[in-house]
Design an enzyme around this catalytic site. Sequence first.
Site, PDB file in Angstrom:
ATOM      1  N   ASN A  33       9.747 -12.417  -6.030  1.00  0.00           N
ATOM      2  CA  ASN A  33       9.574 -11.052  -5.518  1.00  0.00           C
ATOM      3  C   ASN A  33      10.378 -10.047  -6.335  1.00  0.00           C
ATOM      4  O   ASN A  33       9.964  -8.902  -6.503  1.00  0.00           O
ATOM      5  CB  ASN A  33       9.979 -10.987  -4.041  1.00  0.00           C
ATOM      6  N   HIS A  71      19.776 -13.883 -11.456  1.00  0.00           N
ATOM      7  CA  HIS A  71      18.758 -12.922 -11.905  1.00  0.00           C
ATOM      8  C   HIS A  71      19.337 -12.141 -13.072  1.00  0.00           C
ATOM      9  O   HIS A  71      20.386 -11.497 -12.928  1.00  0.00           O
ATOM     10  CB  HIS A  71      18.379 -11.969 -10.768  1.00  0.00           C
TER      11      HIS A  71
HETATM   12  N1  LIG Z   1      12.525  -8.977  -2.342  1.00  0.00           N
HETATM   13  C1  LIG Z   1      13.336 -10.012  -2.532  1.00  0.00           C
HETATM   14  O1  LIG Z   1      14.283  -9.944  -3.338  1.00  0.00           O
HETATM   15  C2  LIG Z   1      13.111 -11.281  -1.782  1.00  0.00           C
HETATM   16  C3  LIG Z   1      12.012 -11.435  -0.980  1.00  0.00           C
HETATM   17  N2  LIG Z   1      11.829 -12.590  -0.254  1.00  0.00           N
HETATM   18  C4  LIG Z   1      10.628 -12.685   0.605  1.00  0.00           C
HETATM   19  O2  LIG Z   1      11.045 -12.803   1.949  1.00  0.00           O
HETATM   20  C5  LIG Z   1      10.249 -13.793   2.593  1.00  0.00           C
HETATM   21  C6  LIG Z   1      11.009 -14.375   3.784  1.00  0.00           C
HETATM   22  O3  LIG Z   1      12.156 -15.062   3.334  1.00  0.00           O
HETATM   23  P1  LIG Z   1      12.937 -16.066   4.305  1.00  0.00           P
HETATM   24  O4  LIG Z   1      13.253 -15.410   5.570  1.00  0.00           O
HETATM   25  O5  LIG Z   1      14.030 -16.651   3.497  1.00  0.00           O
HETATM   26  O6  LIG Z   1      11.794 -17.161   4.538  1.00  0.00           O
HETATM   27  P2  LIG Z   1      11.598 -18.157   5.781  1.00  0.00           P
HETATM   28  O7  LIG Z   1      10.542 -19.105   5.366  1.00  0.00           O
HETATM   29  O8  LIG Z   1      12.913 -18.690   6.224  1.00  0.00           O
HETATM   30  O9  LIG Z   1      11.066 -17.208   6.970  1.00  0.00           O
HETATM   31  C7  LIG Z   1       9.792 -16.661   7.008  1.00  0.00           C
HETATM   32  C8  LIG Z   1       9.337 -16.692   8.455  1.00  0.00           C
HETATM   33  O10 LIG Z   1       8.176 -15.873   8.616  1.00  0.00           O
HETATM   34  C9  LIG Z   1       7.242 -16.572   9.409  1.00  0.00           C
HETATM   35  N3  LIG Z   1       5.901 -16.093   9.117  1.00  0.00           N
HETATM   36  C10 LIG Z   1       5.078 -16.428   8.095  1.00  0.00           C
HETATM   37  N4  LIG Z   1       3.921 -15.735   8.157  1.00  0.00           N
HETATM   38  C11 LIG Z   1       4.022 -14.944   9.255  1.00  0.00           C
HETATM   39  C12 LIG Z   1       3.146 -14.009   9.864  1.00  0.00           C
HETATM   40  N5  LIG Z   1       1.936 -13.749   9.365  1.00  0.00           N
HETATM   41  N6  LIG Z   1       3.557 -13.367  11.000  1.00  0.00           N
HETATM   42  C13 LIG Z   1       4.776 -13.608  11.514  1.00  0.00           C
HETATM   43  N7  LIG Z   1       5.647 -14.508  10.989  1.00  0.00           N
HETATM   44  C14 LIG Z   1       5.274 -15.169   9.873  1.00  0.00           C
HETATM   45  C15 LIG Z   1       7.454 -18.027   9.041  1.00  0.00           C
HETATM   46  O11 LIG Z   1       6.942 -18.856  10.071  1.00  0.00           O
HETATM   47  P3  LIG Z   1       6.468 -20.369   9.693  1.00  0.00           P
HETATM   48  O12 LIG Z   1       7.686 -21.045   9.153  1.00  0.00           O
HETATM   49  O13 LIG Z   1       5.979 -20.863  11.012  1.00  0.00           O
HETATM   50  O14 LIG Z   1       5.397 -20.201   8.648  1.00  0.00           O
HETATM   51  C16 LIG Z   1       8.973 -18.092   8.937  1.00  0.00           C
HETATM   52  O15 LIG Z   1       9.562 -18.298  10.197  1.00  0.00           O
HETATM   53  C17 LIG Z   1       9.940 -14.799   1.462  1.00  0.00           C
HETATM   54  O16 LIG Z   1       8.757 -15.513   1.731  1.00  0.00           O
HETATM   55  C18 LIG Z   1       9.761 -13.890   0.270  1.00  0.00           C
HETATM   56  O17 LIG Z   1       8.420 -13.469   0.162  1.00  0.00           O
HETATM   57  C19 LIG Z   1      12.752 -13.596  -0.297  1.00  0.00           C
HETATM   58  C20 LIG Z   1      13.852 -13.480  -1.100  1.00  0.00           C
HETATM   59  C21 LIG Z   1      14.116 -12.337  -1.938  1.00  0.00           C
HETATM   60  O1  LIG Z   2      16.325 -14.446  -3.291  1.00  0.00           O
HETATM   61  C1  LIG Z   2      16.209 -14.522  -4.510  1.00  0.00           C
HETATM   62  O2  LIG Z   2      17.100 -14.944  -5.264  1.00  0.00           O
HETATM   63  C2  LIG Z   2      14.973 -14.018  -5.179  1.00  0.00           C
HETATM   64  C3  LIG Z   2      13.745 -14.517  -4.620  1.00  0.00           C
HETATM   65  O3  LIG Z   2      13.675 -15.503  -3.941  1.00  0.00           O
HETATM   66  C4  LIG Z   2      12.542 -13.754  -4.921  1.00  0.00           C
HETATM   67  O4  LIG Z   2      12.570 -12.915  -5.836  1.00  0.00           O
HETATM   68  O5  LIG Z   2      11.534 -13.982  -4.248  1.00  0.00           O
END
Ligand SMILES: NC(=O)C1=CN([C@@H]2O[C@H](COP(=O)(O)OP(=O)(O)OC[C@H]3O[C@@H](n4cnc5c(N)ncnc54)[C@H](OP(=O)(O)O)[C@@H]3O)[C@@H](O)[C@H]2O)C=CC1
Ligand SMILES: O=C([O-])CC(=O)C(=O)O
Length: 273
Positions: free
Chosen positions: A196, A226
């Site tokens: 992301n 990063h």
């Molecule tokens: N911008 C950035 O720098 C970053 C962005 N991210 C983004 O953040 C997201 C979340 O991270 P994180 O919390 O660690 O991940 P997790 O997998 O721990 O949590 C995501 C949660 O969202 C739930 N979920 C999935 N789809 C839906 C939906 N349609 N409606 C409601 N709930 C849903 C999942 O449920 P279930 O497990 O049942 O599928 C899970 O409980 C990552 O997938 C990534 O895309 C992460 C890190 C860095």
């Molecule tokens: O949390 C991080 O280090 C970055 C990450 O996962 C992402 O960019 O999706």
Amino acid sequence: MHLGLIGFGNIATTLLELLPEALGRPLERLSVVSMPADAEPVRSRLARDFSAVARAFSVVCSSDQMEGRPDLVVECAGHGAVSSHVPGLLRAGIDVVVVSVGALAEPRIEAELKEAARAGNARLILPAGAIGGVDLLSALKVAGDVKVSYRGIKPPAAWAGTPAERAVDLERIRTAHVFFSGTAREAASAYPRNANVAATLALAGPGFDATEVTLVADPSAPGNVHEYSVASPLASYAVRIENRPSAGNAKTSVSTVYSVLREIRNRAGPLVI
Ligand SMILES: NC(=O)C1=CN([C@@H]2O[C@H](COP(=O)(O)OP(=O)(O)OC[C@H]3O[C@@H](n4cnc5c(N)ncnc54)[C@H](OP(=O)(O)O)[C@@H]3O)[C@@H](O)[C@H]2O)C=CC1
Ligand SMILES: O=C([O-])CC(=O)C(=O)O
């Protein structure tokens, strides 16, 4: 403040642990959008662990079922949740922080989100997430001719369950392996839970197809690292961030949660920084 949360995984639950002290007062209401099968466990967990976070709670399975009108919604669920929930919220005039920025690598989603924000006179807020320095990049972009090259380095376990497994034996490598070189569009689409930040740099900078990305699995990585460099006629700079992974998800750096918290504090407090 009425806060909406889409997702109740690592980012959401860590955020809720931090919120009471960071805000100094409870939220008026917390509305959580969860997957249908998770709704009951989420209700129990809110009652057990997070009763100090808000005066009232609701858990729903669709963003249009949220009671009342949130002041701000944070998406922290994944790329699929962005397309299902965020356009409707923006069209309804509700500002949304989208953490799964890589969802915008799909041109249809990027166009739909921008159109929805315009139609609802709402703001689509893309946080810096696991990186920093995005403010300067976004400022320099306006002057044109900005170049960005990004390298994402994580321990092998953080790449488990991704296409990296087809290129590298993640359990056995002893040295750093580059398994992906390409554009931010390709990286964000193929690695939706890990790239992301590549999308964030692309959107702040030269765009998805002009942002160069390299992804590395490194058993010696000191965390989720990063690195990126920016070159432009006005300024050039390089950034290297060594992030601690979250306890609940090795793919996600814990600083991502604090970046979301910053967006909420900037919204709730008198000072924006
Ligand atoms: N911008 C950035 O720098 C970053 C962005 N991210 C983004 O953040 C997201 C979340 O991270 P994180 O919390 O660690 O991940 P997790 O997998 O721990 O949590 C995501 C949660 O969202 C739930 N979920 C999935 N789809 C839906 C939906 N349609 N409606 C409601 N709930 C849903 C999942 O449920 P279930 O497990 O049942 O599928 C899970 O409980 C990552 O997938 C990534 O895309 C992460 C890190 C860095
Ligand atoms: O949390 C991080 O280090 C970055 C990450 O996962 C992402 O960019 O999706």
